[in-house]
Design an enzyme around this catalytic site. Sequence first.
Site, PDB file in Angstrom:
ATOM      1  N   ASP A 299       0.787  -1.252   0.000  1.00  0.00           N
ATOM      2  CA  ASP A 299       0.000   0.000   0.000  1.00  0.00           C
ATOM      3  C   ASP A 299       0.814   1.294   0.000  1.00  0.00           C
ATOM      4  OD1 ASP A 299      -2.201  -1.627   0.254  1.00  0.00           O
ATOM      5  OD2 ASP A 299      -2.655  -1.061   2.319  1.00  0.00           O
ATOM      6  N   ASP A 517      -7.605  -8.422   9.477  1.00  0.00           N
ATOM      7  CA  ASP A 517      -7.165  -7.169   8.849  1.00  0.00           C
ATOM      8  C   ASP A 517      -7.140  -6.012   9.846  1.00  0.00           C
ATOM      9  OD1 ASP A 517      -6.991  -8.188   6.168  1.00  0.00           O
ATOM     10  OD2 ASP A 517      -9.177  -8.120   6.076  1.00  0.00           O
TER      11      ASP A 517
END
Length: 578
Positions: A299, A517
């Site tokens: 990311d 997550d």
Amino acid sequence: MSPRPHTMVRGLTAAAAITLLTGAGIAVAAQQASAAAGCQVTYSVNQWSTGFTGNVTVTNLGDPITGGWNLTWAFAGNQRITQGWSATVTQTGQQVNAASPTWANSLATNATANFGFNADYSGTNAAPTTFSLNGTACTGSVPTNPPTTTPTTPPTTPPTSQPPVGNKVDNPYAGARGYVNPEWKAKADAEPGGSRVSNNPTAVWLDRIAAIEGTSGSSSNGAMGLADHLDAALAQGAGYIQLVIYNLPGRDCSALASNGELGVNDLPRYKSEYIDPIAAIQANPKYAGLRIINVIEIDSLPNLITNTNVATCATMKSNGGYVQGVGYALNKLGAIGNVYNYVDAAHHGWIGWDTNFGPTADIMLQAAQASGNVRNVHGFITNTANYSALTEPFFTINSAPGGTSVRQSKWVDWNFYVDELSFAQAFRTKLVSVGFDSGIGMLIDTSRNGWGGANRPAGASTSTNVDTFVNQSRIDRRIHAGNWCNQSGAGLGERPKAAPASGIDAYVWVKPPGESDGSSSLIPNNEGKGFDRMCDPTYTGNERNGNSMSGSLPNAPISGAWFSAQFRELMANAYPAL
Ligand code: BGC
């Protein structure tokens, strides 16, 4: 981690009109080379200390051009274009190529085309002195006695396959068995039916400095250190092992669930306390027969393209921490002969819009160049820890129910891709075009993008309403494609597999299925992990998920920790089924 949203960039590609900028315009002249060709260029900039906006106008003085034009020039300094509009502007080294947009690829005699770009630089920002239009130097006139020399071909620098750094194979997954992480396997085996999947290779996340030596007592992940895993891989007779390099300063800048231990200014610590020790272990000659695959910094670089409206991302862009950190990791790890670096490249639901696609490829190149050699990058990975379907079997980007393009549906939202495979293949082509080696391969994380189970559509919808059609046809059952945390209804995807499709080195399980997550509510911890409301099933969303419900499962532990309920659901909804 928080693999994820794009800033909503709606609508069409960058055809934006730009305001003419102040700054000195210069007309450029040089000898020209063809009887019926000639051109004139005006180049002006509006600059500040580290960047500038360029504005270029080219006039065709020669015969009409049909079928496309290319304007080329070379920068004298370290100018680096980050974004272009009204032309496809690409850069390789100092060479720049601006290609006509498909919707305006003719240039009549005396007609003018105008385009612009943003760029970074340091030191002096000298204007280029020579421009060429379709290979003819722009002198401001058409010569009456043309020289007999052949026009130079435009330096579009066709990428060539170059020898990799070290003695590396083209596809490290081909013909090799993957390392099964015994710590993940034990957790999977402890679940009912878990042994059906526990022999799959999953990645080992080096998500903090302490993970290098081993982290007994931490609330997520295992206790084995890097050398323990490498030794175990040798003992297993594995051909490759997958590691995730994930500890940048200011990590996970646009979210909270995977914030890390290093502050925004900790680049020196990242280098000396994290990358250097990892490189030293990976370079140990006893591992030379093992293919060591590093997935680099999930990311991070895409966040610098789409999420700089978030303060930490803006900081990481302006202080260079991500680009320099990734560059350093690529340099140190890429120098090892049996080590393969794959850089994280987000997913289609994040950078599938043209406004994000090209700039993301450009920043990848910037980081690779910061490493000193673009060949330190063996390839890229998409969909890491995300849920985007590998392929949507019942529609493509070209489907048009009732005559309306699926791009106009709320779900697709003008994206140019509807699934991950089409995106990964197209992004690979783009990366090669901006200057990466033509031998690069892509990985796709298929750990949790199966979308099987009772709610999987059996065929294409017959509706002629575009939203109804897409919503009834899509196998990706998320509420919004920007949702990323512990998605309800997801299933295990394709099992890890080498060379499954053109341009794809492997389908991989980088996110170990069953690891959370992010927590559904705030859970104190000593890893720097925060609470991101995208992991809270009661959250009604933000601009990065179209203000939709988060779609996350309840009662989740912090990121990386075992989440039994999720693992069971992933198995139940596996596609292919278990
Ligand atoms: C977490 C890491 C973890 C990884 C794999 C990330 O979201 O931040 O701590 O190792 O997921 O589960």
